[in-house]
Design a protein around this motif. Structure first.
Motif, short mmCIF file in Angstrom:
data_model
loop_
_atom_site.label_atom_id
_atom_site.label_comp_id
_atom_site.label_asym_id
_atom_site.label_seq_id
_atom_site.Cartn_x
_atom_site.Cartn_y
_atom_site.Cartn_z
N VAL A 11 3.50 -10.83 -7.29
CA VAL A 11 2.62 -9.60 -6.48
C VAL A 11 3.09 -8.37 -7.16
O VAL A 11 2.14 -7.65 -7.67
N VAL A 12 4.30 -8.15 -7.58
CA VAL A 12 4.67 -6.93 -8.24
C VAL A 12 4.15 -6.79 -9.47
O VAL A 12 3.26 -5.63 -10.15
N ASP A 13 3.83 -8.06 -10.34
CA ASP A 13 3.48 -7.75 -11.70
C ASP A 13 1.71 -7.53 -11.47
O ASP A 13 1.30 -6.68 -12.38
N ARG A 14 1.16 -8.01 -10.52
CA ARG A 14 -0.29 -7.74 -9.95
C ARG A 14 -0.59 -6.24 -9.81
O ARG A 14 -1.42 -5.49 -10.26
N LEU A 15 0.56 -5.81 -9.07
CA LEU A 15 0.19 -4.67 -8.33
C LEU A 15 0.67 -3.58 -9.48
O LEU A 15 -0.14 -2.23 -9.43
N LYS A 16 1.31 -3.53 -10.28
CA LYS A 16 1.81 -2.90 -11.47
C LYS A 16 0.40 -2.62 -12.40
O LYS A 16 0.74 -1.62 -12.98
N LEU A 37 4.84 -4.38 0.51
CA LEU A 37 4.84 -3.79 -1.02
C LEU A 37 3.51 -3.36 -1.05
O LEU A 37 2.45 -3.83 -0.93
N LYS A 38 3.50 -1.95 -1.47
CA LYS A 38 2.15 -1.31 -1.43
C LYS A 38 2.07 -0.33 -2.75
O LYS A 38 2.92 0.41 -3.28
N ILE A 39 0.73 -0.29 -3.09
CA ILE A 39 0.16 0.57 -4.18
C ILE A 39 -0.63 1.64 -3.56
O ILE A 39 -1.75 0.97 -2.92
N LYS A 40 -0.63 2.78 -3.91
CA LYS A 40 -1.54 3.87 -3.05
C LYS A 40 -1.92 4.81 -4.28
O LYS A 40 -0.98 5.65 -4.89
#
Length: 215
Positions: free
Chosen positions: A170-175, A193-196
């Motif tokens: 998940v983190v690899d995709r969000l980054k 876990l959030k990206i804004k």
């Protein structure tokens, strides 16, 4: 120097994983060995503002563990983690039947010596021995005193993480979408876990996670 260190590495996989994790933060660290613990320490002067104080019980990775020194039977040294990782990687081969780690000295230079006994490839074949020396810089008790374990306040939230491989995915995709990750957790067993970003907001929510009691 009046110190002795010798141990049989019983869990080379775990030892390698710990070293590998710390190596991603810094190429050099302080290793502090006591009769009961193995600690890998990174401080602000080694890293760029990141402190790491990791440790595990010596019995988790060592058998026949012998440590002696005039400093309450404790030994500390600086080591380049790529050298240590390389030696442990050699010891991780399936054919390795025994790995002995000891502190040695050659030409007044201290080394962490790894003696790896390899099984023969075929039944009845002779075993072979491979040796690797990892240079270290020994630290005196006074030098070690400069490394102070950080004081952390009691946590407001303590929660069991989901399977880390899934979290990493998940983190690899969000980054790829944003440079900053927002982490939110609560004692209701929820982790977000959030990206804004100005144009997009994406979050992944885990629920019903365990929140164990911490004494």
């Amino acid at each position: 120097y009046n110190m002795r260190l010798k141990a049989k590495i019983s869990n080379v996989t775990l030892f390698t994983k710990v070293v590998q994790t710390v190596e991603k933060i810094s190429k050099e660290c302080v290793v502090h060995l006591t009769m009961r613990k193995v600690q890998l320490i990174l401080t602000n002067d080694i890293t760029d503002g990141v402190s790491v104080w990791s440790g595990l019980n010596a019995g988790t990775i060592f058998d026949d563990y012998k440590i002696e020194s005039l400093a309450s039977n404790e030994i500390s040294f600086k080591v380049h983690l790529d050298n240590l990782h390389r030696a442990l990687k050699s010891a991780s081969q399936p054919s390795a039947s025994e790995i002995i780690m000891k502190l040695t000295k050659k030409n007044n230079q201290p080394f962490l010596n790894f003696t790896i006994t390899m099984h023969g490839a075929h039944h009845g074949a002779h075993s072979a021995t491979m040796m690797q020396d990892v240079p270290v810089e020994l630290l005196s008790p006074a030098q070690l005193a400069g490394y102070v374990e950080p004081h952390l306040p009691d946590p407001e939230v303590h929660i069991m993480m989901p399977p880390l491989r899934r979290v990493r995915t998940v983190v690899d995709r969000l980054k790829n979408i944003g440079s900053e990750l927002i982490i939110h957790a609560n004692m209701g067993g929820e982790l977000i876990l959030k990206i804004k970003e100005p144009m997009v907001e994406i979050s992944t929510r885990y629920k019903d996670l365990e929140t164990p009691q911490i004494e």
